[in-house]
Scaffold this active site. Structure first.
Site, short mmCIF file in Angstrom:
data_model
loop_
_atom_site.label_atom_id
_atom_site.label_comp_id
_atom_site.label_asym_id
_atom_site.label_seq_id
_atom_site.Cartn_x
_atom_site.Cartn_y
_atom_site.Cartn_z
N TYR A 71 -15.90 17.55 -15.17
CA TYR A 71 -16.03 15.82 -14.72
C TYR A 71 -17.38 16.10 -13.91
O TYR A 71 -17.13 16.57 -13.03
CB TYR A 71 -14.79 15.44 -14.79
CG TYR A 71 -15.52 13.58 -14.27
CD1 TYR A 71 -16.04 12.90 -16.10
CD2 TYR A 71 -15.20 12.89 -13.86
CE1 TYR A 71 -15.96 11.63 -15.59
CE2 TYR A 71 -15.33 11.61 -13.36
CZ TYR A 71 -15.98 10.72 -14.61
OH TYR A 71 -16.17 9.86 -14.07
N LYS A 87 -7.55 7.76 -18.97
CA LYS A 87 -8.47 7.66 -20.54
C LYS A 87 -6.94 7.74 -21.36
O LYS A 87 -6.79 6.33 -21.52
CB LYS A 87 -8.95 9.01 -20.34
CG LYS A 87 -9.77 8.98 -19.14
CD LYS A 87 -10.95 8.22 -19.46
CE LYS A 87 -12.39 8.26 -17.89
NZ LYS A 87 -11.85 9.53 -17.07
N ARG A 98 0.37 -1.19 0.32
CA ARG A 98 0.07 0.55 0.35
C ARG A 98 0.87 1.48 0.44
O ARG A 98 0.42 1.69 -0.44
CB ARG A 98 -0.72 -0.11 1.37
CG ARG A 98 -1.35 1.64 1.51
CD ARG A 98 -2.80 1.26 2.07
NE ARG A 98 -2.26 1.06 3.65
CZ ARG A 98 -2.09 1.11 4.37
NH1 ARG A 98 -1.54 1.85 5.01
NH2 ARG A 98 -2.60 -0.09 5.29
C1 LIG Z 1 -12.70 10.73 -16.04
C2 LIG Z 1 -12.32 11.02 -15.38
C3 LIG Z 1 -12.28 11.76 -13.53
C4 LIG Z 1 -12.56 10.92 -13.04
O1 LIG Z 1 -11.51 9.32 -13.62
P1 LIG Z 1 -11.68 8.27 -12.84
O2 LIG Z 1 -10.24 6.64 -13.29
O3 LIG Z 1 -13.12 7.39 -13.98
O4 LIG Z 1 -11.98 8.01 -11.68
C5 LIG Z 1 -11.90 12.75 -13.94
N1 LIG Z 1 -11.68 14.09 -14.47
C6 LIG Z 1 -12.03 13.72 -15.47
C7 LIG Z 1 -11.68 14.58 -16.68
C8 LIG Z 1 -12.35 11.58 -16.22
O5 LIG Z 1 -12.77 12.75 -17.62
#
Ligand SMILES: *Cc1c(COP(=O)(O)O)cnc(C)c1O
Length: 384
Positions: free
Chosen positions: A103, A200, A51
C-alpha cells in the site's frame, strides 16, 4: 459468549456483543461519551476516559480478536494510525524488512516519516520468502508483509515468513486488509500482529475510516495499548459501531466478492485488448499454490494492464465505466476502479514502481457485490 466454540460467521455476528446491561438493547449502543462518572476517586466500572477505552470500541476490539483467532484487538482512527502504532514499537537504529509491493501510504509513512527517526526499511521482493534471510542482521527487528499485495495481487507465504521470524526472534506483521479474516487468518500461520484497514472490507460500505491490530502476546498487547493511549489515534464510538455492524455481513459479502471477482477476472483474461491480469485465483499466477494453501478463496481485488501498456486507453476506460466508480479505496459493496500509478501509489517514484511491475496502464478493480452480468457489461462498454 465463549467465542472459541463458534465458527467464523457466528463469531462475526456475535463475538464481543452482549445485551446492553442498562437496557437489554440487543445491538451495542453508541456510547457517545468522553468520560465516565466515578463513585469515589479511582472507583469505576472499567471506563475512565474514552481515548483510553470506550464500550462501543471495546465490543469491536473483542469482535475483531475473535474473528482473527487472536486474543487481543486494538482499534485506531485509521489503518495508517494502526501502522504508525506498530512502527512506534521500534527505536532509532532498528531495521525492518518490508515486502516491496505494498500500500502506497504504508510505503510513505516508512520512507517519509519514520526514516527521519532513524529506522531503516529494506523493501524487498518476497515472492520467495527465503529472500528475507539475506537482509537479516543484528539490527533487524521486524518483517512486514501484505498479502495479497496491493495492487499487484502478489502472494507472500505467511507460514514461511513466520518460521524465519521465529528463528531470528523478529516480529512478523501481516496486513490482512485485502484477504480479510474470511479468507485468511495470519495469526494461525505464524504472524505476531495482524493489521487491518477496516475502512475496506470489514466496514464494507465505504462510510467509515478505521484501523485495527490483532495479536496474541500479552506483553506486546500492553506495549501497543500504551502507544494507542499515549499517542491517541483512537476511533470514535460511532465509527466503531459502523464497523461492528459491517462485520456482521462480512462472510456473505466476501462470498459474493469472490464469485464476482472470478467472473470478472476470467472476462478480462479472455479480452483481446487486455494484457496481463493480476488475480491470485488463476492457476498460472506465480504463487497460486501458496494462495491455495493459505487462503480459503481469492477475493474480488484484481488489476490489469492494457496490451502494449497503452496508458491513453487505460485513461479512457477509467472515464467510461458507469458502475465501476473511479475512486480511491476498495472493499465496499459497490465496484470501484482506480489508477494506482497516479492515485493510491503516486507516492512511489516511477522508477521504483516500474521496477516492481506496477505499469503505467495498470488499472485496479475492487469488484463489488452487484449483479455480475451488469459489471461485465460495464467493462465491455468501457474497454470497447
Ligand atoms: C487502505 C489501506 C491501508 C491504510 O488504511 P486507512 O484506513 O486508509 O488508513 C493500509 N493497508 C492497505 C492494504 C490498505 O488498502
Amino acid at each position: 459468549m465463549d467465542d472459541k466454540n463458534y465458527k467464523l460467521a457466528t463469531k462475526m455476528i456475535h463475538a464481543g456483543v452482549e445485551p446492553d446491561p442498562a437496557t437489554g438493547a440487543i445491538m451495542t449502543p453508541i456510547y457517545q461519551t468522553s468520560t465516565y462518572v466515578q463513585s469515589a476517586p479511582g472507583v469505576h466500572k472499567g471506563y475512565e476516559y474514552s481515548r483510553t477505552q470506550n464500550p462501543t470500541r471495546h465490543a469491536l476490539e473483542k469482535n475483531l480478536a475473535a474473528i482473527e483467532n487472536g486474543k487481543h484487538g486494538l482499534c485506531f482512527a485509521s489503518g495508517m494510525a494502526a501502522s504508525d502504532t506498530v512502527i512506534k514499537l521500534l527505536s532509532p537504529g532498528d531495521e525492518v524488512i518490508v515486502a516491496n509491493d505494498l500500500y502506497g501510504g504504508t510505503y510513505r509513512i516508512m520512507t517519509k516519516v519514520f526514516t527521519a527517526y532513524g529506522i531503516k526499511f529494506h523493501f524487498i521482493d518476497m515472492h520467495n520468502a527465503e529472500n528475507i534471510r539475506g537482509y537479516i542482521n543484528e539490527k533487524t527487528k521486524m518483517i512486514w508483509a501484505e498479502t495479497p499485495t496491493n495492487p499487484l495481487l502478489n502472494i507472500v507465504d505467511i507460514e514461511a515468513c513466520g518460521k524465519i521470524a521465529k528463528e531470528h526472534n523478529l516480529l512478523l506483521v501481516v496486513d490482512n486488509t485485502f484477504a480479510t479474516p474470511y479468507l485468511q487468518n495470519p495469526l494461525d500461520l505464524g504472524a505476531d500482529i495482524v493489521l487491518h484497514s477496516a475502512t475496506k472490507y470489514l466496514g464494507g460500505h465505504s462510510d467509515v475510516v478505521l484501523g485495527a491490530l490483532i495479536l496474541n502476546d500479552d506483553a506486546l498487547q500492553e506495549r501497543l495499548a500504551f502507544i494507542q493511549n499515549s499517542c491517541g489515534a483512537t476511533p470514535g464510538p460511532h465509527d466503531s459501531w459502523l464497523v461492528l455492524r459491517g462485520i456482521k455481513t462480512l462472510h456473505i459479502r466476501m462470498q459474493r466478492h469472490c464469485e464476482n471477482g472470478k467472473a470478472v477476472a476470467e472476462f478480462l483474461k479472455n479480452h483481446d485488448k487486455i494484457g496481463k491480469v493480476h488475480w491470485c485465483g488463476f492457476e498460472d499466477h506465480p504463487n497460486h499454490e501458496i494462495a491455495k494453501k493459505q487462503m480459503r478463496g481469492f477475493g474480488g481485488m484484481m488489476s490489469f494492464v492494457l496490451k502494449e501498456d497503452d496508458v491513453d486507453h487505460a485513461m479512457e476506460i477509467l472515464k467510461k465505466t458507469k458502475l465501476f466508480a473511479l475512486a480511491e479505496s476498495l472493499g465496499g459493496v459497490e465496484s470501484l476502479c482506480g489508477h494506482p500509478a497516479s492515485m493510491t501509489h503516486a507516492a512511489i517514484p516511477r522508477e521504483e514502481r516500474i521496477k516492481n511491475g506496477l505499469a503505467d496502464s495498470l488499472i485496479r478493480l475492487s469488484v463489488g457485490i452487484e449483479d455480475v452480468e451488469d459489471l461485465i457489461e460495464d467493462l465491455k462498454n468501457a474497454i470497447g
